[in-house]
Design a protein around this motif. Structure first.
Motif, PDB file in Angstrom:
ATOM      1  N   UNK A 170       0.812  -1.216   0.000  1.00  0.00           N
ATOM      2  CA  UNK A 170       0.000   0.000   0.000  1.00  0.00           C
ATOM      3  C   UNK A 170       0.840   1.258   0.000  1.00  0.00           C
ATOM      4  N   UNK A 171       0.160   2.403   0.161  1.00  0.00           N
ATOM      5  CA  UNK A 171       0.820   3.710   0.203  1.00  0.00           C
ATOM      6  C   UNK A 171       0.484   4.399   1.521  1.00  0.00           C
ATOM      7  N   UNK A 172       1.322   5.352   1.896  1.00  0.00           N
ATOM      8  CA  UNK A 172       0.954   6.276   2.969  1.00  0.00           C
ATOM      9  C   UNK A 172      -0.033   7.275   2.375  1.00  0.00           C
ATOM     10  N   UNK A 173      -1.231   7.292   2.902  1.00  0.00           N
ATOM     11  CA  UNK A 173      -2.262   8.197   2.373  1.00  0.00           C
ATOM     12  C   UNK A 173      -1.899   9.650   2.684  1.00  0.00           C
ATOM     13  N   UNK A 174      -1.884  10.481   1.656  1.00  0.00           N
ATOM     14  CA  UNK A 174      -1.527  11.902   1.826  1.00  0.00           C
ATOM     15  C   UNK A 174      -2.807  12.739   1.959  1.00  0.00           C
ATOM     16  N   UNK A 175      -3.401  12.711   3.133  1.00  0.00           N
ATOM     17  CA  UNK A 175      -4.689  13.371   3.343  1.00  0.00           C
ATOM     18  C   UNK A 175      -4.628  14.877   3.343  1.00  0.00           C
ATOM     19  N   UNK A 176      -3.440  15.445   3.601  1.00  0.00           N
ATOM     20  CA  UNK A 176      -3.309  16.904   3.616  1.00  0.00           C
ATOM     21  C   UNK A 176      -3.566  17.502   2.235  1.00  0.00           C
ATOM     22  N   UNK A 177      -3.247  16.739   1.186  1.00  0.00           N
ATOM     23  CA  UNK A 177      -3.382  17.237  -0.181  1.00  0.00           C
ATOM     24  C   UNK A 177      -4.831  17.078  -0.648  1.00  0.00           C
ATOM     25  N   UNK A 178      -5.454  18.202  -0.992  1.00  0.00           N
ATOM     26  CA  UNK A 178      -6.850  18.197  -1.437  1.00  0.00           C
ATOM     27  C   UNK A 178      -6.986  18.453  -2.933  1.00  0.00           C
ATOM     28  N   UNK A 179      -5.974  19.065  -3.525  1.00  0.00           N
ATOM     29  CA  UNK A 179      -5.983  19.352  -4.956  1.00  0.00           C
ATOM     30  C   UNK A 179      -4.645  18.935  -5.550  1.00  0.00           C
ATOM     31  N   UNK A 180      -4.699  18.107  -6.599  1.00  0.00           N
ATOM     32  CA  UNK A 180      -3.490  17.672  -7.303  1.00  0.00           C
ATOM     33  C   UNK A 180      -3.566  18.168  -8.741  1.00  0.00           C
ATOM     34  N   UNK A 181      -2.510  18.823  -9.191  1.00  0.00           N
ATOM     35  CA  UNK A 181      -2.430  19.307 -10.576  1.00  0.00           C
ATOM     36  C   UNK A 181      -1.290  18.580 -11.266  1.00  0.00           C
ATOM     37  N   UNK A 182      -1.584  17.976 -12.409  1.00  0.00           N
ATOM     38  CA  UNK A 182      -0.565  17.259 -13.182  1.00  0.00           C
ATOM     39  C   UNK A 182      -0.427  17.926 -14.538  1.00  0.00           C
ATOM     40  N   UNK A 183       0.742  18.492 -14.810  1.00  0.00           N
ATOM     41  CA  UNK A 183       1.006  19.126 -16.105  1.00  0.00           C
ATOM     42  C   UNK A 183       1.811  18.162 -16.977  1.00  0.00           C
ATOM     43  N   UNK A 184       1.773  18.389 -18.288  1.00  0.00           N
ATOM     44  CA  UNK A 184       2.408  17.480 -19.246  1.00  0.00           C
ATOM     45  C   UNK A 184       1.878  16.052 -19.047  1.00  0.00           C
ATOM     46  N   UNK A 185       0.551  15.961 -18.985  1.00  0.00           N
ATOM     47  CA  UNK A 185      -0.123  14.706 -18.626  1.00  0.00           C
ATOM     48  C   UNK A 185       0.182  13.570 -19.586  1.00  0.00           C
TER      49      UNK A 185
END
Length: 677
Positions: free
Chosen positions: A462-477
């Protein structure tokens, strides 16, 4: 259309009033914050001195009051910084809006300015609902979505301003959309070392992305020069304004490299917001894959294809395919079916049989990840026999690992994948032990293996859940494969995603999307696909040339013609030097774009004696000036320059399958493009 002398004088008066109000606010806020800081410090000292004598409930109430006071100070300080930034340029546009019998002139700027004495807004924040009409409508019927519902009316007039150092340089009415005078003026200006905000020229199709709050996730396909990155940053600024309690610390941008991160670092501060956290997918891989000392970067992975003869192209292509996702999942499912404890535990404190352990592993905790199952079994035994002693739980877990019939060694488990039925049946043949060992060689993992290893690890640990992050922006998708999106979706489970890219700017020779719309399968519900179809970067002459590279004809150019044709020349170092001197004189920025790092370094050595200010950019570069740079094609992506020279080595020309990389290089140019080959 120029305005009358009378209107111009009235606008000058209004500007003067607005600037006076702003400066008075700056003065008052500065004094208030100074006095409040002293009070907060006194308050905190009082709490510290009284903590032993005060009732805990009373102490909690006082601390909450102090926290609220600090929060209020922080918000006022943030507004003070915005006012300070706009004091000499408080707004860029205005519109006259009629709603029923009421007609109001609405001035639009980076931040709001309220005249409390007269209970009016002198300037409205560009992100406010009413200001959306400025970007979405020409003069005539218009509406906007207010908190109380849809407000309909009519835009009677739209006006634009050029204000410098507190002086009104120019004002003109534009009763059409804002494609015209101001936009062309902005496009005609030379590029800077840092990206600038586009808040005064946001177009309707861009605004639809920026202000969308109805959909949780957005996937945006935008052609080269359509302003994808600018739109992403303005969207962040809008969401910070719109969503209560969202702060810059809750937003994470995935960018292609450090150069790009540095290039965009000015935009949010110009919009009055703090910069968000930024990272690259490579940074994530380094932090997550602790089993290897080094993880190859995406840039090195691409370079490997263009610089060397890849010994097993088919295998790399398979590792980059979507099919491998299904195969890895099948392999892990088969592994979990086979794995079991070979013996029980019998020590002086307790005895538990093999069957009891396997019952917990295969039945009671079967819905958990393997790593979680081992933790839960160890904790259960510690609870039963050692009063929940954490140290004992760790010791039991170590014993459980030794009792497994398949060693829980992620490197070995990954290597075994290439011997599995899932792999052989899909790939069509087995591979040698040497080829398998190459995947995890010398504590360095290749990029294509790192993505697979991370996914495999996630299926087991599994992963460590990053709950602090509410918005993720991915450029050069377009440079992220499907497996990478699955990984990111599982890390940021509750976050909203804004994903922007262009399938025609793919630089990964092993992976290409037919459409980014396929990503809706990863994000499922509440996901919208949008397109940006106009390009604002390059002249029509450059666009005509770049269209031919990929056989495109749907690109809509906004920039007016520079009447400078794209030139093609034979490689000649003396002529190249003369062209560099001319372009340096005529434009503010010039990039010489090579195919690979190796060619960039070669050319840099040839030219740096002639041009002392020339700089060489690579994947790890951070600070740079755009005046004169040499840069490989795959590092140049996302950047733009007034003029570009494409330098093609005679022994390493762009092949047909590398035309997308060539397209990326050529579309960096705004005004002039010269091809040396």
């Amino acid at each position: 259309m120029s305005i009358t002398e009378k209107d111009l004088n009235q606008e000058k008066i209004y500007l003067g009033i607005t600037i006076d109000v702003i400066r008075e606010k700056i003065s008052k806020l500065g004094l208030e914050l100074y006095e409040r800081e002293d009070k907060v410090q006194e308050f905190q000292k009082f709490i510290w001195d009284s903590k032993t004598d005060m009732d805990p409930t009373e102490m909690k109430s006082i601390i909450a009051t102090n926290d609220a006071e600090v929060m209020l100070m922080q918000n006022k300080a943030k507004y003070l910084r915005r006012l300070y930034r706009v004091q000499d340029n408080p707004y860029f546009g205005a519109m006259t809006f009629k709603n029923g019998n009421e007609t109001n002139k609405i001035y639009i700027g980076i931040t709001y300015v309220e005249d409390e004495e007269n209970d009016v807004y002198l300037v409205n924040d560009w992100r406010s609902p009413i200001c959306s009409m400025y970007y979405d409508y020409e003069t005539g019927p218009a509406s906007y979505k207010a908190p109380g519902g849809i407000v309909e009316g009519e835009i009677l007039n739209k006006r634009q301003f050029n204000i410098k150092d507190g002086k009104l340089v120019r004002a003109f009415d534009n009763n059409l959309n804002i494609d015209d005078e101001l936009l062309q003026e902005v496009l005609a200006t030379e590029s800077n070392d840092k990206m600038k905000n586009i808040v005064n020229t946001i177009q309707q199709e861009q605004n639809a992305v920026i202000r969308n709050v109805e959909d949780k996730n957005l996937i945006v396909q935008g052609i080269a020069g359509s302003g994808k990155t600018s739109v992403a940053l303005h969207r962040i600024a809008f969401l910070l304004y719109k969503i209560e309690n969202l702060s810059s610390n809750n937003v994470l941008i995935f960018s292609p490299n450090q150069i790009f991160s540095e290039y965009i670092s000015n935009v949010l501060p110009e919009l009055g917001e703090e910069n968000t956290m930024q990272t690259t997918f490579h940074d994530f891989l380094i932090s997550y894959i602790e089993e290897f000392k080094e993880v190859e970067s995406f840039s090195s992975f691409i370079e490997r294809y263009y610089k060397y003869e890849e010994p097993n192209v088919d295998l790399v292509r398979y590792k980059q395919s979507d099919k491998v996702i299904e195969d890895l999942k099948l392999y892990v499912d088969e592994l979990l079916q086979k794995i079991e404890f070979t013996d029980g535990i019998d020590n002086r404190d307790f005895t538990i049989t093999k069957d009891e352990l396997n019952d917990m592993l295969k039945d009671r905790y079967s819905k958990m990840l393997l790593d979680e199952r081992l933790d839960l079994i160890a904790e259960k035994l510690s609870d039963n026999y050692y009063r929940s002693n954490k140290s004992k739980a760790r010791s039991i877990r170590a014993v459980l690992l030794d009792l497994l019939n398949i060693p829980f060694n992620l490197k070995e488990i990954y290597k075994e994948f290439y011997k599995s039925n899932a792999f052989v049946n899909s790939y069509g043949k087995s591979i040698t032990d040497n080829e398998i060992n190459e995947t995890v060689k010398n504590k360095i993992i290749k990029y294509e293996d790192a993505c697979l290893f991370a996914y495999l690890k996630s299926l087991l640990k599994g992963f460590d859940y990053r709950g602090l992050i509410e918005q993720v922006v991915i450029d050069e998708a377009q440079d992220y494969s499907l497996i990478q999106y699955i990984i990111l979706r599982n890390i940021f489970k509750k976050a909203s995603f804004t994903i922007l890219g262009d399938i025609n700017q793919t630089i990964n020779p092993y992976y290409k999307y037919e459409s980014l719309e396929i990503l809706k399968e990863v994000f499922k519900t509440d996901t919208k696909y949008l397109e940006l179809k106009k390009t604002y970067r390059s002249s029509p002459e450059i666009i005509e040339y770049t269209n031919k590279i990929l056989g495109l004809n749907h690109v809509s150019a906004i920039r007016k013609s520079d009447n400078i044709p794209v030139q093609t020349k034979k490689n000649n170092i003396d002529e190249l030097i003369n062209d560099i001197k001319r372009l340096k004189f005529e434009y503010k920025s010039l990039a010489i774009i090579t195919k690979t790092d190796e060619e960039s370094e070669y050319l840099y050595k040839k030219l740096n004696k002639e041009f002392e200010d020339i700089s060489l950019l690579n994947y790890n570069s951070v600070n740079f000036k755009k005046d004169l740079v040499i840069v490989p094609s795959y590092v140049a992506k996302g950047l733009e320059f007034d003029s570009v020279i494409i330098y093609i080595d005679e022994n390493n020309e762009y092949k047909n399958e590398e035309r997308y990389l060539y397209y990326v290089a050529c579309t960096r140019a705004q005004h002039e493009l010269i091809i040396y080959k």
